[in-house]
Design an enzyme around this catalytic site. Structure first.
Site, PDB file in Angstrom:
ATOM      1  N   ASP A 173       0.858  -1.173   0.000  1.00 31.94           N
ATOM      2  CA  ASP A 173       0.000   0.000   0.000  1.00 31.94           C
ATOM      3  C   ASP A 173       0.900   1.230   0.000  1.00 31.94           C
ATOM      4  O   ASP A 173       2.060   1.172   0.389  1.00 31.94           O
ATOM      5  CB  ASP A 173      -0.926  -0.008   1.231  1.00 31.94           C
ATOM      6  CG  ASP A 173      -2.088   0.961   1.063  1.00 31.94           C
ATOM      7  OD1 ASP A 173      -2.907   1.074   1.985  1.00 31.94           O
ATOM      8  OD2 ASP A 173      -2.162   1.617   0.002  1.00 31.94           O
TER       9      ASP A 173
ATOM     10  N   GLY B 279      -0.738   6.270   1.992  1.00 34.31           N
ATOM     11  CA  GLY B 279      -1.752   7.313   2.122  1.00 34.31           C
ATOM     12  C   GLY B 279      -2.652   7.056   3.312  1.00 34.31           C
ATOM     13  O   GLY B 279      -2.852   7.898   4.179  1.00 34.31           O
ATOM     14  N   PHE B 280      -3.166   5.853   3.376  1.00 36.08           N
ATOM     15  CA  PHE B 280      -4.126   5.524   4.441  1.00 36.08           C
ATOM     16  C   PHE B 280      -3.474   5.580   5.814  1.00 36.08           C
ATOM     17  O   PHE B 280      -4.036   6.112   6.769  1.00 36.08           O
ATOM     18  CB  PHE B 280      -4.679   4.120   4.206  1.00 36.08           C
ATOM     19  CG  PHE B 280      -5.724   3.703   5.204  1.00 36.08           C
ATOM     20  CD1 PHE B 280      -5.406   2.843   6.248  1.00 36.08           C
ATOM     21  CD2 PHE B 280      -7.013   4.188   5.119  1.00 36.08           C
ATOM     22  CE1 PHE B 280      -6.361   2.455   7.176  1.00 36.08           C
ATOM     23  CE2 PHE B 280      -7.988   3.804   6.042  1.00 36.08           C
ATOM     24  CZ  PHE B 280      -7.652   2.940   7.065  1.00 36.08           C
TER      25      PHE B 280
ATOM     26  N   GLN C 232     -11.710   6.800  -5.379  1.00 34.41           N
ATOM     27  CA  GLN C 232     -12.260   7.411  -4.176  1.00 34.41           C
ATOM     28  C   GLN C 232     -13.644   7.996  -4.500  1.00 34.41           C
ATOM     29  O   GLN C 232     -14.238   7.659  -5.527  1.00 34.41           O
ATOM     30  CB  GLN C 232     -11.307   8.491  -3.651  1.00 34.41           C
ATOM     31  CG  GLN C 232      -9.970   7.954  -3.130  1.00 34.41           C
ATOM     32  CD  GLN C 232     -10.092   7.106  -1.866  1.00 34.41           C
ATOM     33  OE1 GLN C 232     -11.145   7.047  -1.223  1.00 34.41           O
ATOM     34  NE2 GLN C 232      -8.998   6.422  -1.515  1.00 34.41           N
TER      35      GLN C 232
ATOM     36  N   ASP D  62      -7.974  -7.323   1.486  1.00 38.80           N
ATOM     37  CA  ASP D  62      -6.954  -7.409   2.542  1.00 38.80           C
ATOM     38  C   ASP D  62      -7.561  -6.932   3.849  1.00 38.80           C
ATOM     39  O   ASP D  62      -8.468  -6.080   3.843  1.00 38.80           O
ATOM     40  CB  ASP D  62      -5.737  -6.527   2.204  1.00 38.80           C
ATOM     41  CG  ASP D  62      -5.904  -5.120   2.776  1.00 38.80           C
ATOM     42  OD1 ASP D  62      -6.556  -4.306   2.100  1.00 38.80           O
ATOM     43  OD2 ASP D  62      -5.411  -4.860   3.886  1.00 38.80           O
TER      44      ASP D  62
ATOM     45  N   CYS E 173     -13.132 -27.163  10.940  1.00 34.53           N
ATOM     46  CA  CYS E 173     -11.865 -26.684  10.358  1.00 34.53           C
ATOM     47  C   CYS E 173     -10.816 -27.787  10.414  1.00 34.53           C
ATOM     48  O   CYS E 173     -10.717 -28.517  11.395  1.00 34.53           O
ATOM     49  CB  CYS E 173     -11.374 -25.453  11.139  1.00 34.53           C
ATOM     50  SG  CYS E 173      -9.838 -24.751  10.490  1.00 34.53           S
TER      51      CYS E 173
ATOM     52  N   CYS F  44      -7.465 -27.111   9.940  1.00 34.47           N
ATOM     53  CA  CYS F  44      -6.147 -26.467   9.986  1.00 34.47           C
ATOM     54  C   CYS F  44      -5.290 -27.098  11.083  1.00 34.47           C
ATOM     55  O   CYS F  44      -5.773 -27.860  11.930  1.00 34.47           O
ATOM     56  CB  CYS F  44      -6.297 -24.958  10.235  1.00 34.47           C
ATOM     57  SG  CYS F  44      -6.516 -24.465  11.953  1.00 34.47           S
TER      58      CYS F  44
ATOM     59  N   CYS G  58      -6.620 -26.596  14.599  1.00 30.02           N
ATOM     60  CA  CYS G  58      -7.842 -27.351  14.933  1.00 30.02           C
ATOM     61  C   CYS G  58      -7.627 -28.853  14.938  1.00 30.02           C
ATOM     62  O   CYS G  58      -8.376 -29.594  15.585  1.00 30.02           O
ATOM     63  CB  CYS G  58      -8.968 -26.977  13.968  1.00 30.02           C
ATOM     64  SG  CYS G  58      -9.486 -25.255  14.190  1.00 30.02           S
TER      65      CYS G  58
ATOM     66  N   HIS H 232      -5.023 -20.060  12.667  1.00 30.17           N
ATOM     67  CA  HIS H 232      -6.395 -20.477  12.363  1.00 30.17           C
ATOM     68  C   HIS H 232      -7.164 -19.352  11.647  1.00 30.17           C
ATOM     69  O   HIS H 232      -7.860 -19.585  10.649  1.00 30.17           O
ATOM     70  CB  HIS H 232      -7.151 -20.861  13.634  1.00 30.17           C
ATOM     71  CG  HIS H 232      -8.626 -21.019  13.388  1.00 30.17           C
ATOM     72  ND1 HIS H 232      -9.191 -22.156  12.830  1.00 30.17           N
ATOM     73  CD2 HIS H 232      -9.643 -20.140  13.564  1.00 30.17           C
ATOM     74  CE1 HIS H 232     -10.485 -21.973  12.683  1.00 30.17           C
ATOM     75  NE2 HIS H 232     -10.800 -20.757  13.110  1.00 30.17           N
TER      76      HIS H 232
HETATM   77  C1  LIG Z   1      -9.481  -1.063   7.354  1.00 31.37           C
HETATM   78  N1  LIG Z   1     -10.167  -0.242   6.394  1.00 31.37           N
HETATM   79  C2  LIG Z   1      -9.484   0.317   5.377  1.00 31.37           C
HETATM   80  N2  LIG Z   1      -8.195   0.090   5.094  1.00 31.37           N
HETATM   81  C3  LIG Z   1      -7.904   0.876   4.030  1.00 31.37           C
HETATM   82  C4  LIG Z   1      -6.687   1.058   3.371  1.00 31.37           C
HETATM   83  C5  LIG Z   1      -5.473   0.260   3.806  1.00 31.37           C
HETATM   84  C6  LIG Z   1      -5.608  -1.158   3.265  1.00 31.37           C
HETATM   85  N3  LIG Z   1      -4.764  -2.094   4.026  1.00 31.37           N
HETATM   86  C7  LIG Z   1      -3.354  -1.933   3.744  1.00 31.37           C
HETATM   87  C8  LIG Z   1      -2.500  -2.590   4.812  1.00 31.37           C
HETATM   88  C9  LIG Z   1      -2.763  -1.954   6.173  1.00 31.37           C
HETATM   89  C10 LIG Z   1      -1.790  -2.438   7.220  1.00 31.37           C
HETATM   90  C11 LIG Z   1      -0.361  -2.270   6.767  1.00 31.37           C
HETATM   91  C12 LIG Z   1      -0.115  -2.971   5.462  1.00 31.37           C
HETATM   92  C13 LIG Z   1      -1.063  -2.462   4.388  1.00 31.37           C
HETATM   93  C14 LIG Z   1      -6.645   2.017   2.322  1.00 31.37           C
HETATM   94  N4  LIG Z   1      -5.456   2.251   1.673  1.00 31.37           N
HETATM   95  C15 LIG Z   1      -5.392   3.230   0.740  1.00 31.37           C
HETATM   96  N5  LIG Z   1      -4.237   3.509   0.139  1.00 31.37           N
HETATM   97  N6  LIG Z   1      -6.493   3.950   0.367  1.00 31.37           N
HETATM   98  C16 LIG Z   1      -7.725   3.723   0.917  1.00 31.37           C
HETATM   99  O1  LIG Z   1      -8.696   4.392   0.533  1.00 31.37           O
HETATM  100  C17 LIG Z   1      -7.816   2.738   1.961  1.00 31.37           C
HETATM  101  C18 LIG Z   1      -9.037   2.498   2.614  1.00 31.37           C
HETATM  102  C19 LIG Z   1      -9.070   1.577   3.662  1.00 31.37           C
HETATM  103  N7  LIG Z   1     -10.057   1.200   4.508  1.00 31.37           N
END
Ligand SMILES: CNc1nc2c(CCNCC3CCCCC3)c3nc(N)[nH]c(=O)c3cc2[nH]1
Length: 374
Positions: free
Chosen positions: A94, A97-98, A191, A268, A306, A308, A311, A337
């Site tokens: 990723d 950004g998030f 978005q 994910d 399960c 696994c 289990c 698990h």
């Molecule tokens: C939990 N909800 C959620 N996650 C979002 C995520 C993160 C997705 N998971 C990535 C992992 C997180 C842990 C570290 C390794 C990468 C989002 N990521 C981005 N870039 N943009 C989103 O709109 C975006 C939107 C999201 N909504």
């Protein structure tokens, strides 16, 4: 030519869900797929061998975290993330950004990028489309994510419109900064929140840039599940049918099934390892909080349905004991698990698509898991 290719195998006649294959430089994997999260270059407590034996294909890591620790230069020196963490299947990173929005305070968003604080030591940091691409290039992931803004929920229409337009400009800058397009695929992130016209604008902007794959971002940020499902219903049809669709940050078993039904191929979520660490497990009959006293003398497996490693070899009573004593082996067993459970759930979803009965499977799974209980 892009190293990421999506092959559509068939569509479920009952629901419209897709069965496909995601081809990457590190292998080809069936979709819909669940991707375990390995934030700091490890899917917490699990080895690559364990992940392979349960059928994991693509795992996730992250620009922001690895930039801070150990530093993307060290990972580059190791030959990239695959060799650094000894994982020879798919890796998706990723863009950070998030995480900037979810981990850091005092952030300031400008056209050039985002100013924020290092969540570990408070230092001032700056992340931009170009910087995010430089880091992901060093990590050598098979799939990179464009640097985007995931706006908070709820957000005003005006804020969301400005944010979508900036995310589209940032996506273009990511493409320009893409150094190895023949070795790493770059996905655009749609978005627009819950606003149909903004989702359409975002999708059109990104599809015109012809990415090898697309993510639906801005969801699983606190909105009700009906909102997520509605947004997916009008967003996934805007994306090319011959490209993979990745719903970011999702999710719980019901959301995985409902996302697949609405045309999503990749998911994910940190849930399996995160709740596993406090002793909560997902089972075919709903969630089990193993510390509960009622399991003290329960010598049955976590999940009766399960097969696994956890289990097949350990009981609820034993795992409850380990978790209560804070024994590391306990969270290894619950994490194993939980990841296994979601990977196998997607195998069942793919089989249901093959047999055109994903709607029936949803009914049966929801009933048994207890999602329909009032
Ligand atoms: C939990 N909800 C959620 N996650 C979002 C995520 C993160 C997705 N998971 C990535 C992992 C997180 C842990 C570290 C390794 C990468 C989002 N990521 C981005 N870039 N943009 C989103 O709109 C975006 C939107 C999201 N909504």
């Amino acid at each position: 030519m892009t190293p990421i290719r999506y092959e559509l195998i068939k569509t479920c006649k009952q629901t419209g869900a897709r069965l496909g294959i995601l081809h990457t430089p590190h292998g080809s994997f069936e979709t819909p797929m669940f991707m375990p999260v390995g934030t700091l270059a490890t899917v917490k407590t699990l080895s690559p061998e364990e992940l392979k034996e349960m059928g994991a294909g693509v795992i996730l890591s992250n620009t922001y975290h690895l930039w801070l620790r150990p530093g993307h230069d060290i990972v580059k020196e190791a030959g990239g993330l695959h060799s650094f963490m000894n994982w020879d299947r798919g890796i998706l990173t990723d863009s950070g950004g998030f995480q900037v929005f979810s981990l850091s305070e005092f952030r300031r968003i400008e056209e050039e990028g985002v100013y924020f604080r290092n969540h570990l030591n408070g230092d001032q940091l700056f992340l931009s489309p170009e910087k995010a691409m430089e880091i992901q290039n060093a990590l050598g992931s098979d799939i990179m994510m464009a640097f985007d803004e995931c706006p908070p929920y709820p957000a005003t229409y005006e804020y969301m419109k400005r944010s979508v337009e900036r995310t589209s400009r940032w996506a273009e800058r990511c493409l320009k900064a893409h150094q190895r397009p023949n070795e790493q695929g770059l996905f655009g992130i749609v978005q627009g929140g819950e606003f149909e016209d903004l989702r359409k604008q975002s999708a059109q902007d990104l599809v015109s840039l012809d990415f090898p794959g697309y993510a639906v971002g801005g969801l699983s940020v606190g909105e009700p599940k009906e909102v997520m499902n509605r947004v997916l219903e009008f967003t996934t049809p805007l994306l090319p049918a011959n490209k993979p669709r990745y719903l970011m940050g999702v999710g719980s078993p019901d959301s995985l099934i409902d996302g697949a039904i609405r045309g999503i191929d990749m998911f994910d979520c940190v849930l399996p390892t995160r709740i596993g660490r406090n002793g909560t497990v997902m089972t075919s009959e709903g969630r089990v909080v193993i510390k509960n006293a009622k399991y003290a003398r329960d010598f049955t497996p976590l999940d009766p349905n399960c097969d696994c490693y956890t289990c097949r070899n350990y009981t609820r009573a034993y795992i409850r004991h380990l978790i209560k004593c804070d024994e590391t082996f306990g969270i290894r067993l619950t994490s194993y698990h939980n990841v296994y459970f979601l990977i196998k759930l997607m195998e069942q979803v793919r089989q249901a698509i093959r047999e055109d009965r994903l709607g029936d499977f949803r009914e049966q799974f929801f009933e048994q898991y207890g999602f329909n209980k009032p």
